[in-house]
Design a protein around this motif. Structure first.
Motif, PDB file in Angstrom:
ATOM      1  N   VAL A 161     -51.256  17.338  26.266  1.00  0.00           N
ATOM      2  CA  VAL A 161     -52.367  18.281  26.381  1.00  0.00           C
ATOM      3  C   VAL A 161     -51.883  19.694  26.040  1.00  0.00           C
ATOM      4  O   VAL A 161     -52.541  20.432  25.288  1.00  0.00           O
ATOM      5  CB  VAL A 161     -52.965  18.252  27.801  1.00  0.00           C
ATOM      6  CG1 VAL A 161     -53.990  19.380  27.970  1.00  0.00           C
ATOM      7  CG2 VAL A 161     -53.602  16.904  28.088  1.00  0.00           C
ATOM      8  N   VAL A 162     -50.752  20.077  26.587  1.00  0.00           N
ATOM      9  CA  VAL A 162     -50.196  21.407  26.334  1.00  0.00           C
ATOM     10  C   VAL A 162     -49.908  21.599  24.842  1.00  0.00           C
ATOM     11  O   VAL A 162     -50.158  22.666  24.274  1.00  0.00           O
ATOM     12  CB  VAL A 162     -48.914  21.613  27.165  1.00  0.00           C
ATOM     13  CG1 VAL A 162     -48.171  22.874  26.734  1.00  0.00           C
ATOM     14  CG2 VAL A 162     -49.257  21.688  28.650  1.00  0.00           C
ATOM     15  N   ARG A 163     -49.417  20.568  24.203  1.00  0.00           N
ATOM     16  CA  ARG A 163     -49.059  20.652  22.787  1.00  0.00           C
ATOM     17  C   ARG A 163     -50.251  20.433  21.857  1.00  0.00           C
ATOM     18  O   ARG A 163     -50.154  20.684  20.662  1.00  0.00           O
ATOM     19  CB  ARG A 163     -47.982  19.608  22.467  1.00  0.00           C
ATOM     20  CG  ARG A 163     -46.625  19.914  23.094  1.00  0.00           C
ATOM     21  CD  ARG A 163     -45.639  18.792  22.811  1.00  0.00           C
ATOM     22  NE  ARG A 163     -44.284  19.138  23.259  1.00  0.00           N
ATOM     23  CZ  ARG A 163     -43.260  18.297  23.243  1.00  0.00           C
ATOM     24  NH1 ARG A 163     -43.442  17.055  22.805  1.00  0.00           N
ATOM     25  NH2 ARG A 163     -42.076  18.688  23.651  1.00  0.00           N
ATOM     26  N   GLY A 164     -51.348  19.912  22.400  1.00  0.00           N
ATOM     27  CA  GLY A 164     -52.492  19.610  21.557  1.00  0.00           C
ATOM     28  C   GLY A 164     -52.283  18.396  20.691  1.00  0.00           C
ATOM     29  O   GLY A 164     -52.875  18.279  19.609  1.00  0.00           O
ATOM     30  N   THR A 165     -51.452  17.478  21.151  1.00  0.00           N
ATOM     31  CA  THR A 165     -51.186  16.258  20.401  1.00  0.00           C
ATOM     32  C   THR A 165     -51.853  15.082  21.096  1.00  0.00           C
ATOM     33  O   THR A 165     -51.862  14.990  22.324  1.00  0.00           O
ATOM     34  CB  THR A 165     -49.680  15.985  20.291  1.00  0.00           C
ATOM     35  OG1 THR A 165     -49.102  15.975  21.610  1.00  0.00           O
ATOM     36  CG2 THR A 165     -49.000  17.070  19.472  1.00  0.00           C
ATOM     37  N   GLY A 166     -52.409  14.180  20.322  1.00  0.00           N
ATOM     38  CA  GLY A 166     -53.079  13.024  20.886  1.00  0.00           C
ATOM     39  C   GLY A 166     -52.242  11.769  20.721  1.00  0.00           C
ATOM     40  O   GLY A 166     -51.913  11.384  19.600  1.00  0.00           O
ATOM     41  N   LYS A 167     -51.904  11.140  21.827  1.00  0.00           N
ATOM     42  CA  LYS A 167     -51.126   9.902  21.796  1.00  0.00           C
ATOM     43  C   LYS A 167     -51.679   8.934  22.830  1.00  0.00           C
ATOM     44  O   LYS A 167     -52.248   9.357  23.838  1.00  0.00           O
ATOM     45  CB  LYS A 167     -49.650  10.171  22.113  1.00  0.00           C
ATOM     46  CG  LYS A 167     -48.886  10.978  21.084  1.00  0.00           C
ATOM     47  CD  LYS A 167     -47.430  11.122  21.514  1.00  0.00           C
ATOM     48  CE  LYS A 167     -46.615  11.915  20.502  1.00  0.00           C
ATOM     49  NZ  LYS A 167     -45.205  12.042  20.940  1.00  0.00           N
ATOM     50  N   PRO A 168     -51.482   7.645  22.618  1.00  0.00           N
ATOM     51  CA  PRO A 168     -51.782   6.697  23.693  1.00  0.00           C
ATOM     52  C   PRO A 168     -50.885   6.984  24.904  1.00  0.00           C
ATOM     53  O   PRO A 168     -49.885   7.694  24.802  1.00  0.00           O
ATOM     54  CB  PRO A 168     -51.457   5.332  23.075  1.00  0.00           C
ATOM     55  CG  PRO A 168     -51.498   5.560  21.597  1.00  0.00           C
ATOM     56  CD  PRO A 168     -51.054   6.971  21.393  1.00  0.00           C
ATOM     57  N   MET A 169     -51.258   6.430  26.062  1.00  0.00           N
ATOM     58  CA  MET A 169     -50.455   6.629  27.265  1.00  0.00           C
ATOM     59  C   MET A 169     -49.060   6.036  27.071  1.00  0.00           C
ATOM     60  O   MET A 169     -48.917   4.890  26.655  1.00  0.00           O
ATOM     61  CB  MET A 169     -51.139   6.005  28.470  1.00  0.00           C
ATOM     62  CG  MET A 169     -50.350   6.151  29.759  1.00  0.00           C
ATOM     63  SD  MET A 169     -51.188   5.441  31.195  1.00  0.00           S
ATOM     64  CE  MET A 169     -52.325   6.775  31.599  1.00  0.00           C
ATOM     65  N   GLN A 170     -48.046   6.840  27.384  1.00  0.00           N
ATOM     66  CA  GLN A 170     -46.663   6.466  27.135  1.00  0.00           C
ATOM     67  C   GLN A 170     -46.026   5.793  28.352  1.00  0.00           C
ATOM     68  O   GLN A 170     -46.338   6.126  29.494  1.00  0.00           O
ATOM     69  CB  GLN A 170     -45.843   7.705  26.767  1.00  0.00           C
ATOM     70  CG  GLN A 170     -46.346   8.433  25.535  1.00  0.00           C
ATOM     71  CD  GLN A 170     -46.233   7.585  24.291  1.00  0.00           C
ATOM     72  OE1 GLN A 170     -45.141   7.143  23.918  1.00  0.00           O
ATOM     73  NE2 GLN A 170     -47.372   7.343  23.643  1.00  0.00           N
ATOM     74  N   PRO A 171     -45.115   4.855  28.129  1.00  0.00           N
ATOM     75  CA  PRO A 171     -44.405   4.250  29.255  1.00  0.00           C
ATOM     76  C   PRO A 171     -43.507   5.269  29.942  1.00  0.00           C
ATOM     77  O   PRO A 171     -43.145   6.297  29.350  1.00  0.00           O
ATOM     78  CB  PRO A 171     -43.589   3.136  28.597  1.00  0.00           C
ATOM     79  CG  PRO A 171     -43.456   3.535  27.170  1.00  0.00           C
ATOM     80  CD  PRO A 171     -44.696   4.298  26.838  1.00  0.00           C
ATOM     81  N   PRO A 172     -43.127   5.017  31.186  1.00  0.00           N
ATOM     82  CA  PRO A 172     -42.271   5.965  31.904  1.00  0.00           C
ATOM     83  C   PRO A 172     -40.864   6.018  31.307  1.00  0.00           C
ATOM     84  O   PRO A 172     -40.431   5.092  30.612  1.00  0.00           O
ATOM     85  CB  PRO A 172     -42.251   5.408  33.328  1.00  0.00           C
ATOM     86  CG  PRO A 172     -42.557   3.950  33.175  1.00  0.00           C
ATOM     87  CD  PRO A 172     -43.485   3.853  32.008  1.00  0.00           C
ATOM     88  N   VAL A 173     -40.201   7.119  31.579  1.00  0.00           N
ATOM     89  CA  VAL A 173     -38.824   7.328  31.107  1.00  0.00           C
ATOM     90  C   VAL A 173     -37.952   7.704  32.303  1.00  0.00           C
ATOM     91  O   VAL A 173     -38.448   8.122  33.347  1.00  0.00           O
ATOM     92  CB  VAL A 173     -38.767   8.429  30.031  1.00  0.00           C
ATOM     93  CG1 VAL A 173     -39.490   7.987  28.771  1.00  0.00           C
ATOM     94  CG2 VAL A 173     -39.349   9.737  30.549  1.00  0.00           C
TER      95      VAL A 173
END
Length: 337
Positions: free
Chosen positions: A252-264
């Motif tokens: 959201v901060v970067r304005g990039t759209g991605k699917p939900m990412q797995p935890p790291v």
């Protein structure tokens, strides 16, 4: 007035219907139905979905369709919008849609309304074609919508059929004092988006209480706040799961759209200091840890705010872990009848 306890109030679910990395929207819909059915079993009060558009990781763009789908797959829990972004729609269309839902599922449909587009400006233009005055007209559109869903008036030249006489419960949603004042003046319940916009929470709650007028059935102000919660069997597991939430808000901060990412294992190297600060500010009201840790923090939040209901969002990648989080939290609150 005695301090409220978690067991004195209801809790509810906010589901953004996340699309997971490597999965599809169809998978997201299956998970949503499963979560709603479990939430009903565990005694949650409401199950709300939010209108977002042109976002690769969120499948709730056709919110009304999903409300009907979830309501049809459950039997008691209230299902609604958190919210419908009213500037994207003609009030009459919303009245007909929710009039239909409330006729199909009487006593179970909530209509939460927001005045943001729920997307970027280019997409907002694609949705509405004309952006002139749409947000500024929000109060008038709310009143128009309430009239369509009000008492039956055979003399009205424009009527919502079905819709009139259905009396769908309205909520105003907001992240500032604007919606709080409008909800108060119109005598409507108010829900604050403290899960991503925490800075105005206390001011908005005060404005709502100060401006409240008992216009309709609601005789006293009724405020709900949404927070992020990730509960697990241990603090360490919850912190690990929470990296999915941090990655979502980093996008959201970067304005990039991605699917939900797995935890790291660590966010180090994924964000810089300024991004970390921005994400942490947005996620101020996020309660992450074991059941005991989360219960203590939620009780502190309730004592601090005095809200009448808490809605919980849970951005967890693994569906089983997400279910476990909601199951653990459900034990703290009053059960829905």
């Amino acid at each position: 007035m005695p301090t409220k306890k978690l067991s004195d109030i209801y809790t509810s679910v906010l589901d953004l219907v996340p699309i997971l990395e490597g999965k599809t929207a169809a998978d997201a819909f299956k998970s949503t139905v499963d979560l709603a059915q479990h939430a009903e079993q565990w005694g949650y009060r409401r199950y709300w979905m939010a209108e977002h558009h042109n976002m690769a990781g969120i499948a709730s763009s056709a919110t009304v369709v999903l409300i009907g789908h979830v309501a049809g797959a459950t039997s008691k829990i209230r299902v609604g919008s958190g919210g419908i972004m009213l500037p994207n729609h003609a009030p009459l269309v919303v009245a007909e849609q929710f009039g239909t839902l409330a006729t199909l599922y009487p006593g179970r449909i909530d209509l939460g309304l927001g005045r943001a587009p729920g997307t970027d400006q280019l997409t907002a233009h694609a949705l509405r074609r004309d952006l002139r005055g749409s947000v500024d007209e929000f109060p008038q559109n709310v009143v128009e919508l309430k009239n369509y869903l009000g008492p039956v008036d055979p003399t009205a030249r424009v009527r919502a059929v079905p819709g009139e006489g259905v009396y769908v419960p309205f909520w105003i949603l907001g992240s500032s004092t604007f919606g709080a004042q409008l909800a108060g003046i119109l005598g409507m319940p108010y829900a604050f988006a403290s899960h991503f916009a925490p800075s105005h929470l206390h001011a908005a709650l005060q404005v709502y209480k100060d401006s409240f007028q008992p216009v309709g059935e609601l005789k006293e102000p009724y405020a709900m706040a949404c927070v992020n919660v990730i509960a697990a069997d241990t603090d360490e597991e919850a912190k690990y799961l929470s990296t999915t939430l941090y990655q979502s808000f980093l996008n959201v901060v970067r304005g990039t759209g991605k699917p939900m990412q797995p935890p790291v294992q660590s966010m180090d190297g994924l964000w810089d200091a300024s991004e970390r600060y921005a994400v942490q500010q947005m996620l101020r009201y996020s309660f992450i840890g074991s059941a005991a840790t989360v219960k203590e923090e939620l009780q502190s939040f309730l004592t601090e705010t005095g809200v009448d209901e808490i809605m919980i969002g849970c951005n967890v990648y693994d569906h089983a872990a997400r279910l476990r989080s909601y199951e653990l939290v459900s034990d703290f609150f009053k059960k829905s009848e």
